[in-house]
Scaffold this motif. Structure first.
Motif, short mmCIF file in Angstrom:
data_model
loop_
_atom_site.label_atom_id
_atom_site.label_comp_id
_atom_site.label_asym_id
_atom_site.label_seq_id
_atom_site.Cartn_x
_atom_site.Cartn_y
_atom_site.Cartn_z
N MET A 54 -21.26 -5.22 -21.65
CA MET A 54 -22.32 -6.22 -21.48
C MET A 54 -22.67 -6.46 -20.02
O MET A 54 -23.83 -6.61 -19.67
CB MET A 54 -21.90 -7.53 -22.15
CG MET A 54 -21.72 -7.40 -23.64
SD MET A 54 -21.20 -8.93 -24.41
CE MET A 54 -19.49 -9.05 -23.88
N TYR A 55 -21.66 -6.51 -19.18
CA TYR A 55 -21.89 -6.86 -17.77
C TYR A 55 -22.19 -5.66 -16.89
O TYR A 55 -23.02 -5.74 -16.00
CB TYR A 55 -20.67 -7.61 -17.21
CG TYR A 55 -20.58 -9.02 -17.69
CD1 TYR A 55 -21.26 -10.04 -17.03
CD2 TYR A 55 -19.85 -9.35 -18.82
CE1 TYR A 55 -21.19 -11.35 -17.47
CE2 TYR A 55 -19.78 -10.66 -19.27
CZ TYR A 55 -20.45 -11.66 -18.60
OH TYR A 55 -20.39 -12.95 -19.05
N LEU A 56 -21.50 -4.56 -17.10
CA LEU A 56 -21.63 -3.41 -16.21
C LEU A 56 -22.34 -2.22 -16.85
O LEU A 56 -22.58 -1.21 -16.21
CB LEU A 56 -20.24 -2.97 -15.73
CG LEU A 56 -19.45 -4.07 -15.01
CD1 LEU A 56 -18.03 -3.62 -14.72
CD2 LEU A 56 -20.16 -4.49 -13.73
N ARG A 57 -22.64 -2.33 -18.14
CA ARG A 57 -23.37 -1.31 -18.89
C ARG A 57 -22.69 0.05 -18.89
O ARG A 57 -23.31 1.07 -18.61
CB ARG A 57 -24.80 -1.18 -18.39
CG ARG A 57 -25.63 -2.41 -18.55
CD ARG A 57 -25.95 -2.66 -19.99
NE ARG A 57 -26.88 -3.79 -20.05
CZ ARG A 57 -27.32 -4.31 -21.15
NH1 ARG A 57 -26.94 -3.82 -22.29
NH2 ARG A 57 -28.12 -5.34 -21.13
N TYR A 58 -21.39 0.06 -19.18
CA TYR A 58 -20.69 1.32 -19.41
C TYR A 58 -19.65 1.12 -20.48
O TYR A 58 -19.24 0.00 -20.77
CB TYR A 58 -20.06 1.88 -18.12
CG TYR A 58 -18.84 1.15 -17.62
CD1 TYR A 58 -17.57 1.39 -18.18
CD2 TYR A 58 -18.92 0.23 -16.59
CE1 TYR A 58 -16.45 0.72 -17.71
CE2 TYR A 58 -17.80 -0.43 -16.12
CZ TYR A 58 -16.57 -0.19 -16.69
OH TYR A 58 -15.46 -0.84 -16.24
N ILE A 59 -19.24 2.23 -21.09
CA ILE A 59 -18.12 2.21 -22.01
C ILE A 59 -17.06 3.19 -21.51
O ILE A 59 -17.37 4.13 -20.78
CB ILE A 59 -18.52 2.56 -23.47
CG1 ILE A 59 -19.14 3.96 -23.56
CG2 ILE A 59 -19.40 1.50 -24.07
CD1 ILE A 59 -19.38 4.42 -24.98
N SER A 60 -15.83 2.91 -21.90
CA SER A 60 -14.72 3.79 -21.53
C SER A 60 -13.73 3.77 -22.69
O SER A 60 -13.92 3.05 -23.67
CB SER A 60 -14.05 3.29 -20.25
OG SER A 60 -13.33 2.10 -20.50
N LYS A 61 -12.66 4.52 -22.53
CA LYS A 61 -11.63 4.50 -23.57
C LYS A 61 -11.06 3.10 -23.73
O LYS A 61 -10.59 2.73 -24.80
CB LYS A 61 -10.53 5.51 -23.24
CG LYS A 61 -9.84 5.27 -21.92
CD LYS A 61 -8.87 6.39 -21.61
CE LYS A 61 -8.23 6.18 -20.25
NZ LYS A 61 -7.37 7.30 -19.89
N TYR A 62 -11.13 2.30 -22.69
CA TYR A 62 -10.63 0.93 -22.76
C TYR A 62 -11.57 0.01 -23.54
O TYR A 62 -11.13 -1.01 -24.07
CB TYR A 62 -10.37 0.38 -21.36
CG TYR A 62 -9.36 1.21 -20.59
CD1 TYR A 62 -8.03 1.23 -20.96
CD2 TYR A 62 -9.77 1.99 -19.52
CE1 TYR A 62 -7.11 2.00 -20.26
CE2 TYR A 62 -8.84 2.75 -18.82
CZ TYR A 62 -7.51 2.75 -19.19
OH TYR A 62 -6.61 3.51 -18.51
N SER A 63 -12.83 0.36 -23.61
CA SER A 63 -13.79 -0.42 -24.39
C SER A 63 -13.43 -0.36 -25.87
O SER A 63 -13.53 -1.36 -26.59
CB SER A 63 -15.21 0.09 -24.18
OG SER A 63 -15.54 0.15 -22.82
#
Length: 142
Positions: A54-63
């Motif tokens: 929501m804030y930084l507009r990225y996803i990662s394995k931690y998302s």
């Protein structure tokens, strides 16, 4: 692969109680060179979206670990850890509100969920660490 859209809607259980992921519609493949995928638009179900999405507009394995933590919380306690009345309130709560647990909650499970729902993505479990913790937790209960 990143699921990118964890929610109770993407899981199903068999008659024997085995849980299966049934929807990979928004999943993405991570390149070996990167740990994140930039987002053009927000994706996922409100209530399960990680703060960095929501804030930084990225996803990662931690998302995905965040979303899985929400799923564990909801399955264990029967309600969501954050308000899902609207996107703005949910977004605010994920950064500014500490997750509350029932008094009778298993302290080991609380620790697992808290680490999954850490506001800083790099402080969350990896999938391997989470699996190890969950197996350890449930084997102790048997």
């Amino acid at each position: 692969r990143l699921q990118g859209d964890w929610s109770s809607d993407v899981c199903s259980s068999d008659l024997d109680g085995s849980v299966k992921i049934i929807d990979f519609g928004l999943s993405s493949k991570l390149d070996k060179d990167t740990d994140i995928i930039k987002l053009d638009t927000l994706r996922g179900a409100i209530g399960y979206i990680a703060p960095e999405c929501m804030y930084l507009r990225y996803i990662s394995k931690y998302s995905d670990i965040w979303s899985f933590g929400v799923l564990i919380y909801a399955m264990e306690f029967g309600y969501m850890p954050f308000s899902i009345k609207d996107y703005k309130e949910y977004r605010f709560e994920t950064i500014n509100k500490e997750v509350q647990f029932p008094k009778e909650a298993d302290p080991n499970l609380v620790i697992i969920i808290q680490k999954c729902l850490h506001q800083m993505d790099y402080e969350r479990y990896t999938a391997r660490q989470l699996l190890k913790e969950l197996l350890s937790h449930f084997i102790k209960k048997l």
